[in-house]
Write an enzyme that holds these catalytic residues in place. Sequence first.
Site, PDB file in Angstrom:
ATOM      1  N   CYS A   2       0.867  -1.190   0.000  1.00  0.00           N
ATOM      2  CA  CYS A   2       0.000   0.000   0.000  1.00  0.00           C
ATOM      3  C   CYS A   2       0.899   1.233   0.000  1.00  0.00           C
ATOM      4  O   CYS A   2       2.109   1.140   0.050  1.00  0.00           O
ATOM      5  CB  CYS A   2      -0.860   0.018   1.259  1.00  0.00           C
ATOM      6  SG  CYS A   2      -1.838  -1.461   1.471  1.00  0.00           S
ATOM      7  N   ARG A  28       1.327   1.558  -5.972  1.00  0.00           N
ATOM      8  CA  ARG A  28       1.496   0.643  -4.834  1.00  0.00           C
ATOM      9  C   ARG A  28       0.168   0.040  -4.398  1.00  0.00           C
ATOM     10  O   ARG A  28       0.146  -0.902  -3.586  1.00  0.00           O
ATOM     11  CB  ARG A  28       2.138   1.367  -3.655  1.00  0.00           C
ATOM     12  CG  ARG A  28       3.487   1.994  -3.926  1.00  0.00           C
ATOM     13  CD  ARG A  28       4.024   2.692  -2.679  1.00  0.00           C
ATOM     14  NE  ARG A  28       4.145   1.738  -1.596  1.00  0.00           N
ATOM     15  CZ  ARG A  28       5.196   0.924  -1.461  1.00  0.00           C
ATOM     16  NH1 ARG A  28       6.172   0.988  -2.359  1.00  0.00           N
ATOM     17  NH2 ARG A  28       5.269   0.077  -0.478  1.00  0.00           N
ATOM     18  N   TRP A  77      -3.812  -1.650  -1.186  1.00  0.00           N
ATOM     19  CA  TRP A  77      -3.784  -2.900  -1.939  1.00  0.00           C
ATOM     20  C   TRP A  77      -4.186  -3.952  -0.921  1.00  0.00           C
ATOM     21  O   TRP A  77      -3.391  -4.341  -0.056  1.00  0.00           O
ATOM     22  CB  TRP A  77      -2.385  -3.182  -2.486  1.00  0.00           C
ATOM     23  CG  TRP A  77      -2.296  -4.476  -3.229  1.00  0.00           C
ATOM     24  CD1 TRP A  77      -1.965  -5.702  -2.722  1.00  0.00           C
ATOM     25  CD2 TRP A  77      -2.589  -4.702  -4.608  1.00  0.00           C
ATOM     26  NE1 TRP A  77      -2.031  -6.659  -3.693  1.00  0.00           N
ATOM     27  CE2 TRP A  77      -2.414  -6.088  -4.853  1.00  0.00           C
ATOM     28  CE3 TRP A  77      -2.981  -3.889  -5.651  1.00  0.00           C
ATOM     29  CZ2 TRP A  77      -2.615  -6.658  -6.116  1.00  0.00           C
ATOM     30  CZ3 TRP A  77      -3.183  -4.458  -6.906  1.00  0.00           C
ATOM     31  CH2 TRP A  77      -3.000  -5.813  -7.121  1.00  0.00           C
ATOM     32  N   ASN A 103       1.189   0.341   6.008  1.00  0.00           N
ATOM     33  CA  ASN A 103       1.548  -0.478   4.852  1.00  0.00           C
ATOM     34  C   ASN A 103       2.332  -1.655   5.393  1.00  0.00           C
ATOM     35  O   ASN A 103       3.335  -1.482   6.076  1.00  0.00           O
ATOM     36  CB  ASN A 103       2.405   0.306   3.853  1.00  0.00           C
ATOM     37  CG  ASN A 103       2.992  -0.629   2.787  1.00  0.00           C
ATOM     38  OD1 ASN A 103       2.323  -1.567   2.369  1.00  0.00           O
ATOM     39  ND2 ASN A 103       4.233  -0.398   2.402  1.00  0.00           N
ATOM     40  N   GLY A 104       1.876  -2.862   5.096  1.00  0.00           N
ATOM     41  CA  GLY A 104       2.585  -4.059   5.549  1.00  0.00           C
ATOM     42  C   GLY A 104       1.592  -5.144   5.921  1.00  0.00           C
ATOM     43  O   GLY A 104       0.411  -5.064   5.567  1.00  0.00           O
ATOM     44  N   GLU A 491       8.261 -20.741 -19.107  1.00  0.00           N
ATOM     45  CA  GLU A 491       8.187 -19.361 -18.607  1.00  0.00           C
ATOM     46  C   GLU A 491       9.362 -18.545 -19.114  1.00  0.00           C
ATOM     47  O   GLU A 491       9.214 -17.390 -19.517  1.00  0.00           O
ATOM     48  CB  GLU A 491       8.138 -19.356 -17.081  1.00  0.00           C
ATOM     49  CG  GLU A 491       8.060 -17.974 -16.458  1.00  0.00           C
ATOM     50  CD  GLU A 491       6.856 -17.155 -16.918  1.00  0.00           C
ATOM     51  OE1 GLU A 491       5.919 -17.711 -17.551  1.00  0.00           O
ATOM     52  OE2 GLU A 491       6.869 -15.936 -16.700  1.00  0.00           O
ATOM     53  N   LYS A 495       8.967 -15.072 -21.361  1.00  0.00           N
ATOM     54  CA  LYS A 495       9.622 -13.813 -20.968  1.00  0.00           C
ATOM     55  C   LYS A 495      10.466 -13.277 -22.130  1.00  0.00           C
ATOM     56  O   LYS A 495      10.430 -12.099 -22.462  1.00  0.00           O
ATOM     57  CB  LYS A 495      10.493 -14.047 -19.726  1.00  0.00           C
ATOM     58  CG  LYS A 495       9.701 -14.231 -18.454  1.00  0.00           C
ATOM     59  CD  LYS A 495       9.192 -12.943 -17.944  1.00  0.00           C
ATOM     60  CE  LYS A 495       7.794 -12.731 -17.556  1.00  0.00           C
ATOM     61  NZ  LYS A 495       6.718 -13.560 -17.882  1.00  0.00           N
ATOM     62  N   GLU A 498       8.025 -12.091 -25.071  1.00  0.00           N
ATOM     63  CA  GLU A 498       7.067 -10.992 -24.878  1.00  0.00           C
ATOM     64  C   GLU A 498       7.747  -9.652 -24.644  1.00  0.00           C
ATOM     65  O   GLU A 498       7.151  -8.617 -24.903  1.00  0.00           O
ATOM     66  CB  GLU A 498       6.088 -11.293 -23.754  1.00  0.00           C
ATOM     67  CG  GLU A 498       6.675 -11.407 -22.368  1.00  0.00           C
ATOM     68  CD  GLU A 498       5.590 -11.670 -21.319  1.00  0.00           C
ATOM     69  OE1 GLU A 498       4.451 -11.220 -21.483  1.00  0.00           O
ATOM     70  OE2 GLU A 498       5.903 -12.340 -20.327  1.00  0.00           O
ATOM     71  N   HIS A 514      12.871 -34.964 -32.309  1.00  0.00           N
ATOM     72  CA  HIS A 514      11.742 -35.398 -33.147  1.00  0.00           C
ATOM     73  C   HIS A 514      11.315 -34.305 -34.112  1.00  0.00           C
ATOM     74  O   HIS A 514      10.138 -34.162 -34.410  1.00  0.00           O
ATOM     75  CB  HIS A 514      10.570 -35.844 -32.255  1.00  0.00           C
ATOM     76  CG  HIS A 514      10.913 -37.019 -31.398  1.00  0.00           C
ATOM     77  ND1 HIS A 514      10.958 -38.310 -31.888  1.00  0.00           N
ATOM     78  CD2 HIS A 514      11.310 -37.087 -30.109  1.00  0.00           C
ATOM     79  CE1 HIS A 514      11.324 -39.138 -30.920  1.00  0.00           C
ATOM     80  NE2 HIS A 514      11.545 -38.426 -29.818  1.00  0.00           N
ATOM     81  N   LYS A 613      -1.821  -5.884 -19.717  1.00  0.00           N
ATOM     82  CA  LYS A 613      -1.514  -6.523 -18.428  1.00  0.00           C
ATOM     83  C   LYS A 613      -2.578  -7.555 -18.068  1.00  0.00           C
ATOM     84  O   LYS A 613      -2.287  -8.590 -17.508  1.00  0.00           O
ATOM     85  CB  LYS A 613      -1.428  -5.468 -17.325  1.00  0.00           C
ATOM     86  CG  LYS A 613      -1.044  -6.021 -15.959  1.00  0.00           C
ATOM     87  CD  LYS A 613       0.290  -6.745 -15.980  1.00  0.00           C
ATOM     88  CE  LYS A 613       0.616  -7.427 -14.680  1.00  0.00           C
ATOM     89  NZ  LYS A 613       1.775  -8.323 -14.796  1.00  0.00           N
TER      90      LYS A 613
END
Length: 618
Positions: A2, A28, A77, A103-104, A491, A495, A498, A514, A613
Amino acid sequence: MCGIVGFTSNNINVAPILLDGLSKLEYRGYDSAGIAVRDGSSEPKIVKAKGRLRLLSEKTNGGAAVPGTCGIGHTRWATHGEPSETNAHPHCTDDGNVVGVHNGIIENYVELKEKLTRKGYTFYSQTDTEVAIKMVDYYYKKYNMGPIDAIAKTMVRVRGSYALAVMFKEYPGEIYVARKDSPMIIGVEEDETYVASDVPAVLKYTRQVYYIGNLEMAKLSPGNAVFYNLDGDEIEKELVEIKWDAEAAEKGGYEHFMMKEIHEQPKAVKDTINSVVTVDESSGAQIDLSSVGLTEEEIRSISNIYIVACGSAYHVGVAAQYVIEDLVKVPVRVELASEFRYRKPLLDKNGLVIIISQSGETADSLAALREAKAKGIRTLAIVNVIGSSIAREADNVFYTLAGPEIAVATTKAYSTQLVASYLLAIQFAYVRGELNMDKYRELITELQTIPDKISRVLEDKERIQWFASKFSNAKDVFFIGRGIDYAICLEGSLKMKEISYIHSEAYAAGELKHGTISLIEDGTLVIGVMTQSELYEKTVSNLVEVKSRGAYLMGLAPYGKYEIEDTADFVTYVPRTDEHFTPSLAVIPLQLMGYYISVARGLDVDKPRNLAKSVTVE
Ligand code: AGP
């Protein structure tokens, strides 16, 4: 994650400045916001709003409707309690004695809430922050020794992370702050003092800041800041001049959000683990899925598991399949959501469908969830955004605590999804009798070392940067691996594609011969991921096959497997860990490879072409 702000002055109305500061911290957190402002010794006026900060600004007429020269603010958040006006900060005691923002994560807030309830406190929100604020109030009244001592006693009692900004009724014009693990800076000008989670919020008003240390507190008054240690003794701090520009500051000094988020992975993973792992002296470490809502009986009744997702979230599912099948001994099928939703899937009525999604809004994944529910199958979502559509509609939710992820290419959310899948696998296996207590605790204890091991991998980033720069003009890149290493390759390849726009493929190492091996030419980069001891030699021989056809080899292996240097042209090592958890470490060099090649090609790392996103359309 946050954002908090605070501002105290002799004669400036603070609300507009609080709102402006919060607008610089929206990256944030942005599901709700609020401010508390007081004018002299008046009661603080608290205004909160669910949704984007704009709504709070409209509610307060840009701050003009909330006069006062001392105030705090927060953009949220959500971690504990859904996004709502009630759960939004600031939080306040019923008598207005203490009001604060945080925040935390207060890890032991449940036990503290029970303690305060026994002392007569009531609670209006679902947040850990309200508990922290009322804990301060409790000690303030119990010991009657002033704000700093009340906060110090709270800090000793609380477990977790916090950046706390608090106002006390009896101390007008003053803001008290405390910090542990969460970021906080204090800005000071001649007649004004600021506190914020991050530099961007104050940069417009001052470049003179103090960095408050861990387990330190401060008393902020107009133009002055006095710092204290946990014993309540005053300590000296050095005033620092900020050289960043505003844009750089929002990224915490990193060039791109993606790099910032790559470096946030240790904390994001640790917070996600700690959200369900409890440790006490008698019973040691254990996983508590009560927040997810799955009972032990429901876990024991699961016949099959279907993991459904898109993109990187799908790659988490591919890795999770190996972990869950190996530990839980239950068949797992992983599917792309865009396929699952139209395939008319045959699902066992006692099956569990796990939907993995950072945004919780991906159209295909949401449709897959609805398809499963229409068939009467229990659904569990692993989601990062609290209150998102998938989170709301799933029967059970495991929230990852990655915080807002700004870069389109996911990194920290992916990593928190991975550990969430490990945690589910370990708990399911234990509940179903597939793990004894010793092995259960051993796995949990090893899992708790992953955040530090990720940090150790990040320390090697300059070597990756050097190597990546040699391949910024590559035409094709291949990632090969076997078993769970293949999932990591998926993955790593995404990365690369993209954000660097270089064509790349992930291949099961045993499948290369093959057909696809025909694409290997002189100098083609092939990255071999070899974290699984039983499959190591097999993958090495696949690397030899492609090397004999001209490939340039990068090896990725655990420390100690130094013989790979006889085969690979460049090797990067990751710390050893339980082989179920190696994706969390092996993915880091691959994230960095994609990042550095994209930077070397001068591309927009955070906002790659053609991508969004969250893909909320089919
Ligand atoms: C990964 O870097 C991409 N941003 C993309 O593949 C993403 O993982 C996919 O669109 C799924 O998004 P979700 O996790 O929000 O559902």
